[in-house]
Design a protein around this motif. Structure first.
Motif, PDB file in Angstrom:
ATOM      1  N   ILE A   5     -11.992  -3.171   4.661  1.00 16.55           N
ATOM      2  CA  ILE A   5     -10.839  -2.846   3.825  1.00 16.55           C
ATOM      3  C   ILE A   5     -11.213  -2.960   2.356  1.00 16.55           C
ATOM      4  O   ILE A   5     -10.822  -2.134   1.533  1.00 16.55           O
ATOM      5  CB  ILE A   5      -9.653  -3.777   4.158  1.00 16.55           C
ATOM      6  N   ARG A  56      -3.146  -0.169  -1.146  1.00 22.83           N
ATOM      7  CA  ARG A  56      -1.987  -0.425  -0.285  1.00 22.83           C
ATOM      8  C   ARG A  56      -1.686  -1.915  -0.202  1.00 22.83           C
ATOM      9  O   ARG A  56      -0.525  -2.327  -0.227  1.00 22.83           O
ATOM     10  CB  ARG A  56      -2.242   0.145   1.116  1.00 22.83           C
ATOM     11  N   LYS A 103      -7.034   1.583   0.841  1.00 19.89           N
ATOM     12  CA  LYS A 103      -6.515   0.427   1.565  1.00 19.89           C
ATOM     13  C   LYS A 103      -6.315  -0.763   0.626  1.00 19.89           C
ATOM     14  O   LYS A 103      -5.325  -1.502   0.751  1.00 19.89           O
ATOM     15  CB  LYS A 103      -7.453   0.060   2.715  1.00 19.89           C
ATOM     16  N   PHE A 147      -2.014  -3.470   8.419  1.00 20.09           N
ATOM     17  CA  PHE A 147      -3.030  -2.918   9.307  1.00 20.09           C
ATOM     18  C   PHE A 147      -3.039  -3.561  10.685  1.00 20.09           C
ATOM     19  O   PHE A 147      -3.817  -3.152  11.558  1.00 20.09           O
ATOM     20  CB  PHE A 147      -4.424  -3.078   8.674  1.00 20.09           C
TER      21      PHE A 147
END
Length: 210
Positions: free
Chosen positions: A172, A181, A178, A206
């Motif tokens: 990540i 996010r 990601k 996730f």
């Protein structure tokens, strides 16, 4: 009419009381800059330079510096004679200020100033050329502020990547989308980038746990 006197300033539009509205709000301070642009060709070609005495020119320069370097909004002056006399270095002798006043304030007019929310915040004096300089200086201030903010954002993002890696989420941490996010999830909840919060964000977004 000189080039300096023809300058219209920027964004000065009529307000409800028919006074022009100054383009910078009361939180626009320029004191962080230790200089201001001096348009020498316009100055030396102006009617003021051609007709003013050396004493008037000196007082005028003092007022310009005072307006740009110390006042809010930057580029404006107070309307009170006592304050103007002080800024023009005539505070010890108000008679001197009265003698110089007309020449020194040539081109300065009353304007309405607004606070950062757009509410009326009083009346001050503005000069079209000084207004133009102030607006240009404010752009420099905002540009520098944006650069500082960009540097801070990059530093925070770097720290978030490091935290993700330390928690075992290296994949990540290497994925820009990601990471963003995770940052957005934390920001929406006003959470710091602490390890427990980052772990919770990854688990929620996730479905990953460590």
């Amino acid at each position: 009419m000189s080039a300096a006197e023809r300058s219209p300033g920027l964004l000065m539009v009529a307000g409800e009381d028919e006074l022009p509205v100054y383009p910078l709000h009361t939180e626009c301070r320029l004191g962080g800059l230790d200089y201001f642009p001096f348009h020498h060709a316009r100055f030396f070609g102006s009617t003021m330079f051609a007709t003013a005495t050396n004493e008037e020119i000196g007082a005028s320069l003092a007022l310009w510096t005072y307006a740009l370097g110390t006042q809010a909004p930057g580029g404006t002056l107070p309307t009170a004679d006592v304050e103007l006399a002080h800024a023009a270095r005539c505070w010890r002798d108000m008679a001197s200020w009265e003698r110089l006043r007309t020449g020194v304030l040539r081109g300065w007019t009353r304007v309405r100033v607004l606070d950062q929310d757009g509410a009326p915040a009083g009346v001050r004096l503005a000069h079209p050329v000084v207004t133009e300089v102030a607006a240009d200086m404010w752009k420099l201030v905002e540009r520098a502020r944006g650069k500082r903010q960009g540097n801070l954002d990059r530093q925070r993002l770097g720290r978030l990547r490091a935290t993700l890696s330390e928690l075992g989420f290296q994949q990540i941490a290497r994925d820009e989308d990601k990471v963003l996010r995770v940052r957005a999830w934390l920001a929406e909840r006003a959470l710091p980038q602490s390890k427990p919060d980052v772990r919770a964000a990854v688990q929620r977004i996730f479905g990953m746990i460590t």
